[in-house]
Design an enzyme around this catalytic site. Structure first.
Site, PDB file in Angstrom:
ATOM      1  N   TYR A 126       0.767  -1.236   0.000  1.00 20.27           N
ATOM      2  CA  TYR A 126       0.000   0.000   0.000  1.00 20.27           C
ATOM      3  C   TYR A 126       0.807   1.300   0.000  1.00 20.27           C
ATOM      4  O   TYR A 126       0.259   2.346  -0.389  1.00 20.27           O
ATOM      5  CB  TYR A 126      -1.007  -0.037   1.150  1.00 20.27           C
ATOM      6  N   PHE A 406     -10.963  -3.610  10.083  1.00 22.83           N
ATOM      7  CA  PHE A 406     -12.245  -3.407   9.388  1.00 22.83           C
ATOM      8  C   PHE A 406     -12.148  -3.929   7.965  1.00 22.83           C
ATOM      9  O   PHE A 406     -11.098  -4.376   7.538  1.00 22.83           O
ATOM     10  CB  PHE A 406     -12.677  -1.932   9.380  1.00 22.83           C
TER      11      PHE A 406
END
Length: 406
Positions: A126, A406
């Site tokens: 990322y 999440f």
């Protein structure tokens, strides 16, 4: 490498079965009814993207509508990135890049949340999309029955282990009081509470169902895994979440856990500055191993930097590089006032600091210091003293903490 034959579009509820099946495959697990149910709890189809090879869904990514506590300013809107996956056999075709571009460019164009964050399955992926390591945590293991140092104050009221249905309203009330005070904590819509406490058999890995114990000012959610050998009981208690609004409640909850019968080890996930080790008479009764939690991405530098408050007045020009979201590239003047509020404007002045947008994401919550990144050669000081001033401004009283993925 990008494959021009691929297409991308927003998903619909009709895509949920294929969405769940792809994620199961991408994360090396079987698709079960339990997994399908978990995906339905938080699925926001209007904020989910799918990459298709013809009619076949081969890549996904979703944004959840959440809020996060930022330094000095309570909770601010966050685009929580989740459900990112590419089907085996379709990697290295540019599917992930298409998802990331749709998310970040879409947020910019629509004036959506100025900040995005994620938990990274693989940490090397990322940063190339502008995400910086903003918060860490540690896995702690503590010997059961370990004594506290003299003088630790406990609650007079005992901890009560209660049933799930009775516990949930109490837990929600305590969490909603504490979360806005702790940098990195997320808000929890009703669907998120259900997602967090969803407890199918396959998630227990041989341990019990979730257990709940409460005080007026704190709670703990945990599991216990039974084990024995020739020396006797060797149970392991694993803390899923512990929240306390007072030091006394915090110490009392951990005393309850450490005194649990038939348990030899208590394991938990906690912030880097977790107080537990300072309660123990023997700090070596606790071992720790660190890991990364939140990776932060500033979607729009100017809109993001003003959402938090700063610890010291500062006037700095930041020379920002951003290859993936080029509207952020350039020189930005950050001016913070004595009350912590900030103004951010684009300028032509020479930069005091040069850094990548990943570095801005890393320092945003205060968990990574500008001085640390400067020592690593990632932030370049062009004006003497600029690193020290930035470090003072971005500092927070405590480490950011987010143990809720999440």
């Amino acid at each position: 490498m990008s494959d021009d034959s691929l297409t991308i579009r927003t998903l619909t509820t009709d895509d949920l079965p294929a969405f769940a099946e792809l994620l199961a495959s991408a994360f090396l697990t079987d698709l079960t009814d339990g997994l399908k149910h978990r995906e339905t709890l938080v699925f926001e189809p209007e904020r989910a993207h799918g990459v298709f090879d013809g009619d076949e869904l081969i890549g996904t990514g979703e944004l959840l509508t959440r809020k996060i506590t930022v330094p000095g300013a309570g909770q601010t809107p966050l685009a929580a990135v989740t459900s990112v996956g590419v089907a085996p056999g379709h990697r290295r075709r540019g599917a992930l890049t298409r998802v990331m571009r749709a998310q970040l460019h879409g947020l910019h164009e629509d004036g959506g949340e100025p900040i995005a964050a994620l938990w990274a399955s693989e940490a090397v992926i990322y940063p190339r999309f502008g995400y910086g390591l903003a918060a860490q945590f540690y896995r702690a293991k503590v010997r059961s029955k370990s004594a506290f140092r003299p003088g630790v104050e406990l609650e007079a009221e005992p901890v009560r282990e209660i049933k799930r249905a009775q516990a949930i309203p109490l837990i929600k009330s305590i969490y909603e009081k504490e979360a806005p005070q702790r940098v990195g904590a997320l808000d929890r819509p009703e669907s998120t509470w259900e997602f967090i406490h969803d407890d199918p058999e396959y998630r227990r890995h041989g341990a019990t169902a979730l257990k709940f114990a409460v005080l007026p000012d704190g709670y703990v959610i945990y599991r216990v895994k039974n084990d024995w050998n020739e020396e006797g009981p060797r149970g392991v208690l694993t803390v899923q979440e512990l929240v306390a609004t007072t030091p006394e409640a915090y110490a009392t909850l951990y005393r309850f856990l450490l005194d649990y019968d038939l348990v030899v080890t208590v394991e938990s996930f906690a912030a880097l500055d977790e107080p537990l080790i300072h309660l123990l008479a023997d700090p070596r009764a606790m071992t720790r191993s660190a890991g990364d939690s939140l990776w932060f991405r500033l979607v729009d530098v100017d809109r993001a930097l003003v959402t938090r408050r700063y610890n010291a007045p500062v006037d700095l020009v930041l020379g920002v590089r951003d290859a993936f979201c080029p509207w952020n590239a350039g020189n930005w003047r950050l001016v913070t006032a004595a009350d912590g509020h900030a103004e951010v404007t684009r300028v032509e002045d020479a930069p005091d600091l040069e850094l990548d947008v990943t570095d801005l994401g890393a320092i945003f919550l205060g968990g990574t210091r500008p001085s640390t990144l400067a020592a690593a050669g990632r932030i370049k000081e062009r004006t003497a003293g600029a690193v020290s001033r930035a470090t003072a401004a971005f500092a927070t009283d405590r480490e950011p903490c987010c143990v809720e993925s999440f």
